[in-house]
Design an enzyme around this catalytic site. Structure first.
Site, PDB file in Angstrom:
ATOM      1  N   GLU A 188      40.391  36.784  37.902  1.00 16.42           N
ATOM      2  CA  GLU A 188      39.853  35.652  37.137  1.00 16.42           C
ATOM      3  C   GLU A 188      40.800  35.212  36.039  1.00 16.42           C
ATOM      4  OE1 GLU A 188      37.629  33.576  33.923  1.00 16.42           O
ATOM      5  OE2 GLU A 188      38.710  35.491  33.832  1.00 16.42           O
ATOM      6  N   ASP A 221      38.945  42.207  36.350  1.00 14.97           N
ATOM      7  CA  ASP A 221      40.304  42.264  35.798  1.00 14.97           C
ATOM      8  C   ASP A 221      40.283  41.942  34.313  1.00 14.97           C
ATOM      9  OD1 ASP A 221      39.614  39.553  36.389  1.00 14.97           O
ATOM     10  OD2 ASP A 221      41.730  38.979  36.269  1.00 14.97           O
TER      11      ASP A 221
END
Length: 369
Positions: free
Chosen positions: A142, A86
């Site tokens: 994350e 991400d």
């Protein structure tokens, strides 16, 4: 530069395709051009899963939008190579997607944090006969609240996918040096209590904010340790990071809260760190509101020594906190190593030098040979 573009013909949509035979710079651009802001990782995870599917030496497991791929070659050591898929949100002025090649740099969201590192992982996944068994982790969530973190989901649901490893490398950007382990981080609220009164007659009360001066004085006088762990020096730190008190401009405050952040070396457990804070402020009310343990670098492990020897770069202690701590929680020591300047992570002008992508790939392949 991009992956095969998504296109529509009627209601049909062509999913992006990743070509693992492309050079690492082209592959980084392709990954970045699949937009994957946190909670929108499905498309890039699909593309990674499809790219790895033809590789017969890998077995894959998917948990949400987190993908784990493992070799099973019977090697004497197993190592994890991990990276999150991400990114933080895009910018429009300047637009940082699609990626652009400008001279010897690749510009765009995710080039540093951390699809450059993910591209290096994917190139390493092509090695059919590595010198050690490998576990590749491509994980979601994350950049946002911990509850969405793919490593946490593995820990909660399938810890056996990681716990059998001897060592882990998190390919977060480090400027292509090795940053070993990480420090723990603790946040505590130190409370002073007073007696409310009218500010015109303070002798009828007791000022809790004034008592906070003693909390601050202890922090100023505190001498943090520098602790050597596995040959690396971790500089501890304890600081006030917030203060709050008072309810009105004409009231002596009856309560004040000083928020303290303690960054502690990975030789200490979470309980050890909490004990240090409680001892320093033993005559105050102390509440630990957050405590995330650190991670030892494990440089005494053969796999770690071989990794450092193969790279031939500087090795320093990680002075912050990273997801390597999640590996530590599963009993796996870890280091940070990846292409890109961490100071450019999340930056509007995020960019990575081409030579860092290439050198990171070359270093990993040397190690795996």
């Amino acid at each position: 530069m991009s992956s095969s573009p998504q296109s529509t013909s009627g209601n049909a949509t062509t999913a992006p395709v990743l070509d693992l035979s492309a050079d690492v710079v082209t592959l980084t651009a392709a990954l970045c051009d699949i937009e994957s802001v946190s909670l929108n990782e499905a498309t890039v995870c699909d593309a990674i899963e499809a790219a790895l599917a033809p590789l017969g030496h890998l077995t894959t497991t998917r948990i949400g939008n987190t993908l784990v791929a493992r070799t099973d070659l019977g090697r004497s050591e197993r190592v994890v190579l991990a990276g999150h898929i991400d990114t933080v949100p895009l910018t429009t002025e300047p637009a940082n997607l699609p990626t652009q090649r400008r001279g010897e740099e690749l510009w765009g969201r995710g080039t540093v944090d951390m699809k450059g590192g993910v591209a290096v992982q994917l190139k390493a996944a092509l090695v059919a006969e590595p010198s050690r068994d490998l576990t590749f982790v491509f994980y979601e969530g994350e950049e946002i609240d911990s509850q969405y973190n793919g490593l946490l989901h593995i820990h909660q649901q399938r810890p056996e996918l990681i716990e059998d490893a001897d060592f882990a490398v998190l390919l977060e950007p480090t400027g292509s040096i090795v940053e070993g382990g990480c420090k723990g981080t603790l946040r505590a609220e130190v409370v002073t209590k007073g007696i409310a009164a009218h500010s015109a007659r303070p002798w009828n009360g007791h000022n809790a904010i004034h008592d906070a001066a003693e909390v601050l004085a202890r922090l100023v006088a505190y001498q943090p340790e520098t602790v050597e762990v596995d040959g690396l020096e971790y500089r501890e730190a304890m600081n006030a990071v917030g203060i709050a008190g008072g309810i009105a401009g004409n009231v002596i405050p009856d309560r004040c809260v000083v928020t303290v952040n303690y960054r502690y070396a990975p030789d200490k457990s979470e309980d050890d760190a909490a004990a240090v804070v409680h001892q320093l402020f033993s005559d105050f009310v102390v509440t630990i509101v957050d405590n995330a343990g650190g991670a030892r670098p494990g440089l005494d492990r053969p796999a770690a020594r071989a990794f450092v020897d193969a790279l031939g770069v500087d090795v320093v202690a990680k002075q912050g906190w990273t997801d390597v701590a999640r590996f530590s929680a599963m009993g796996v020591p870890a280091v940070n190593f990846g292409p890109g300047d961490p100071n450019l992570a999340h930056h509007d002008e995020e960019r990575v030098p081409v030579d860092q992508l290439e050198s990171a790939e070359a270093a990993l392949l040397r190690w795996l040979a």
